[in-house]
Motif scaffolding. Structure first.
Motif: not given
Length: 371
Positions: A323-326, A149, A320-321, A19-21, A318, A153
């Motif tokens: 990471s969701r705004g990578a 994020k 990976d928050l 999941g890491e972006r 969550p 969510l």
């Protein structure tokens, strides 16, 4: 004429954590490293999930490699977001530097590999929280994205509008949002919830956060318990203080539609704030977003990485928050990392100054400055 020593190589490989972006370098920071005399080696595709194309890195002066192994073989300094797996650590050059969110004590195999290769490891979560270190503070920059994020969510999961609306079907009251913890993530969550039109409250056991919360247009929830501590962090509550806090918070939660919980202490399990009995007292349709899920959660019922329902209350954990705004998270992270490595990359060479407390206290194991 004496030949100049070859420039050191700064390497970046693609992140391998699920999941890491994010990526630890951007074309902007790559160009600055090259200007500083470093050679930059990047694995192909390392920045693609964050929105940075290989071509942009080449234009910034980077050298692309087809595999992580060739980057690891060449790197004098390896930049990362999450810690590389032990196999990759064992592939690194002996005595190389590793910079990122490493958590070396959290995994025995990781720490053994670090010691075996004699790596100079700089876990940025250990960086002293001083004024001089603000431009290198990855915890704060990433917490800002996480708080933003988390609020989006929560708005997505809530079965209601956040703002007050006047419609042909009548007036819809605004959602009541409670943000627990007024660190960087909590303050960003408060600001975002306010922009979405919610009625927002902020709670923190440190009374000095009242001014920050109220400056964002939110109401400070005073439960009559203070836990001011050193270094900007809260001290541990006594059993009596915790019981009184829990009683008053449980009563207040019956009126709340959304809880965004952000309370955390670096390097320690997250404080347990929301018990199952408190969740049971919340209204059906309420939502809890627990930002502390990765370190155990502020809510007793949180399941890290999952969104569950308990008695009509939705609980999201969550992990990976940021990471969701990578893209923006990577830009901030990479600038933090660049500012930190600039402490020991001089004229294209490694130059550690162990009298610098930022280096001496961040490196693992910590080094005492020389007399």
């Amino acid at each position: 004429m004496t030949e100049a020593p070859p420039a050191l190589t700064v390497g970046v490989t693609a992140e391998t954590a699920p999941g890491e972006r994010r990526v630890a370098i951007t074309p902007e920071t790559c160009r600055k490293l090259v200007t500083a005399g470093a050679r930059v080696a990047i694995e192909r595709g390392a920045g693609s999930l964050a929105g940075f194309a290989d071509e942009a890195f080449v234009e910034a002066g980077a050298h692309l490699h087809d595999s992580a192994d060739t980057v690891l073989d060449a790197a004098d300094v390896l930049l990362c977001v999450r810690p590389p797996v032990p196999e990759r650590l064992m592939r690194m050059r002996e005595g190389a530097a590793l910079v990122g969110l490493i958590a070396p004590d959290a995994d025995a195999e990781r720490s053994a590999a670090i010691r075996a290769r004699g790596l100079h490891v700089f876990p940025l979560e250990r960086l002293p929280r001083t004024t001089r270190a603000q431009s290198m503070d990855v915890l704060s920059s990433q917490a800002g994205m996480a708080g933003y994020k988390a609020t989006l969510l929560a708005a997505q999961l809530a079965p209601r509008f956040f703002p007050m609306l006047t419609t042909a079907a009548g007036t819809i009251r605004p959602s009541r949002v409670l943000v627990i913890g007024a660190g960087v993530a909590g303050l960003q969550a408060i600001a975002t919830a306010r922009r979405l039109g919610a009625q927002v409250e902020g709670f923190d056991v440190r009374p000095e956060t009242r001014e920050q919360i109220e400056s964002l247009g939110a109401r400070f929830l005073d439960l009559g318990v203070s836990a001011s501590g050193e270094g900007g962090y809260a001290r541990a509550l006594t059993d009596e203080e915790r019981a009184e806090q829990q009683r008053r918070l449980a009563a207040h939660l019956r009126q709340v539609d959304v809880v965004i919980s952000t309370a955390a202490v670096p390097g320690r399990p997250a404080p347990r704030i929301l018990g199952s009995d408190m969740v049971a007292g919340m209204k059906p349709g309420s939502v809890i977003v627990d930002l502390a899920a990765e370190s155990g959660g502020n809510c007793e019922l949180t399941s890290p990485g999952e969104t569950i329902e308990h008695g009509g209350v939705t609980i999201a954990g969550p992990v990976d928050l940021a990471s969701r705004g990578a893209l923006h998270a990577s830009e901030m992270y990479a600038r933090n990392v660049l500012n930190f490595v600039s402490l020991f990359i001089r004229d294209g060479q490694l130059a550690y100054d162990w009298d610098d407390e930022l280096l001496a206290r961040t490196v693992w194991p910590e080094r005492a400055p020389t007399a």
